[in-house]
Design an enzyme around this catalytic site. Sequence first.
Site, short mmCIF file in Angstrom:
data_model
loop_
_atom_site.label_atom_id
_atom_site.label_comp_id
_atom_site.label_asym_id
_atom_site.label_seq_id
_atom_site.Cartn_x
_atom_site.Cartn_y
_atom_site.Cartn_z
N GLU A 58 0.97 -1.19 -0.06
CA GLU A 58 -0.34 0.33 -0.07
C GLU A 58 1.00 1.30 0.30
OE1 GLU A 58 -3.10 0.06 1.96
OE2 GLU A 58 -3.34 2.56 2.77
N ASP A 110 9.75 7.62 0.84
CA ASP A 110 8.82 7.76 -0.77
C ASP A 110 9.75 6.45 -1.07
OD1 ASP A 110 9.00 8.17 -3.58
OD2 ASP A 110 8.95 10.29 -2.86
N ASP A 132 -2.27 12.23 -2.95
CA ASP A 132 -2.02 13.81 -3.12
C ASP A 132 -2.81 14.12 -4.85
OD1 ASP A 132 -1.37 14.28 -0.26
OD2 ASP A 132 -0.11 13.73 -0.98
N LYS A 136 -3.69 22.22 -8.45
CA LYS A 136 -3.13 23.31 -8.99
C LYS A 136 -2.80 22.78 -10.43
CE LYS A 136 -2.83 27.24 -5.41
NZ LYS A 136 -2.48 26.99 -5.05
N ASP A 168 -10.81 11.09 -5.74
CA ASP A 168 -11.94 11.40 -5.66
C ASP A 168 -12.35 12.67 -6.17
OD1 ASP A 168 -10.12 13.07 -3.86
OD2 ASP A 168 -11.29 14.24 -2.55
C1 SAM Z 1 -4.11 12.11 0.56
S1 SAM Z 1 -3.26 11.02 1.11
C2 SAM Z 1 -4.53 9.69 1.48
C3 SAM Z 1 -4.07 9.05 3.08
C4 SAM Z 1 -4.62 7.23 2.80
N1 SAM Z 1 -4.22 6.90 1.90
C5 SAM Z 1 -6.40 7.81 2.99
O1 SAM Z 1 -7.28 7.38 1.81
O2 SAM Z 1 -7.03 8.35 3.71
C6 SAM Z 1 -1.99 11.28 0.51
C7 SAM Z 1 -0.60 10.11 1.35
O3 SAM Z 1 0.10 9.97 0.86
C8 SAM Z 1 1.42 9.57 1.02
N2 SAM Z 1 2.71 10.38 -0.38
C9 SAM Z 1 2.93 10.87 -0.80
N3 SAM Z 1 3.66 10.24 -1.94
C10 SAM Z 1 4.48 9.33 -1.77
C11 SAM Z 1 5.05 8.47 -1.93
N4 SAM Z 1 5.86 9.20 -2.54
N5 SAM Z 1 5.11 7.45 -1.29
C12 SAM Z 1 4.89 7.00 -0.11
N6 SAM Z 1 3.67 8.03 0.51
C13 SAM Z 1 3.38 9.22 -0.54
C14 SAM Z 1 1.41 11.10 1.90
O4 SAM Z 1 3.11 11.16 2.65
C15 SAM Z 1 -0.20 10.47 2.28
O5 SAM Z 1 0.04 10.54 3.16
#
Ligand code: SAM
Length: 225
Positions: A58, A110, A132, A136, A168
Amino acid sequence: MEKQHIIPSYGRKRSHGLSDSQKNNLSTLYKFYGIDLPEDIIDPRQLFEGKFDKIILEIGFGNGEHLINRALQKTSVGFIGCDPFENGVASILKEIQKHDLKNIKIFNGDVRLLLEKLKDHSIFRMYTLFPDPWGKRKHHKRRLLSAEFISGMMHKIILTGSVIIATDHEDYMLNILENLKDIPRIKYCRNMDQLSAKPLCLSTTKYEQKALNQQRKCYYIRVYV
Ligand SMILES: C[S@@+](CC[C@H](N)C(=O)[O-])C[C@H]1O[C@@H](n2cnc3c(N)ncnc32)[C@H](O)[C@@H]1O
């Protein structure tokens, strides 16, 4: 997987100062449940001493509710969770300890760094739930699910395996479908009804709940090798 120039796809690595208990979780529990970036390519089953044949990854588990649920439901599968966000890592480490889960490992970093170190065709399924969206236009380059990244992900999936992506954000969903177009030997669905249907294996995440509370539509893209 080719070496990529890494533009950060996450906002921040911690949201406020970590509490003493979060710091404590990171320093005491990460050594049991955490993954240090391997120097050489590894088969991810090695991370579990070969106890599990099937490995699920995940990406961006956030607070970790989905990953913990899946690991509790499927104790015969090895789960790897990957997120650079330290507050979430501290929370999930505590949950893993609470449930005494033997089938989860966490990489605090990462995912692109970890994927480079995993053998091709070694992961049964990857989830990336509500990545994320970087809405923009000037931030689109920060979106994790670029064509190059998705193609690299698909190389890590075993034959008959799959990737499940939830978002979403309609524009990101369309962008991901566009990025899938040129990847050979995969199957996925572009039909809106099917994209709106939530796969049964998914439990609700924090970001999904937020979207549903605000009556935003969620999309679920399933990609099969
Ligand atoms: C918008 S949150 C969604 C969290 C969770 N999956 C949820 O649906 O509630 C996006 C997550 O992806 C992580 N993330 C962003 N870039 C990432 C990367 N390159 N590798 C691993 N995780 C990453 C962020 O730190 C964040 O915790």
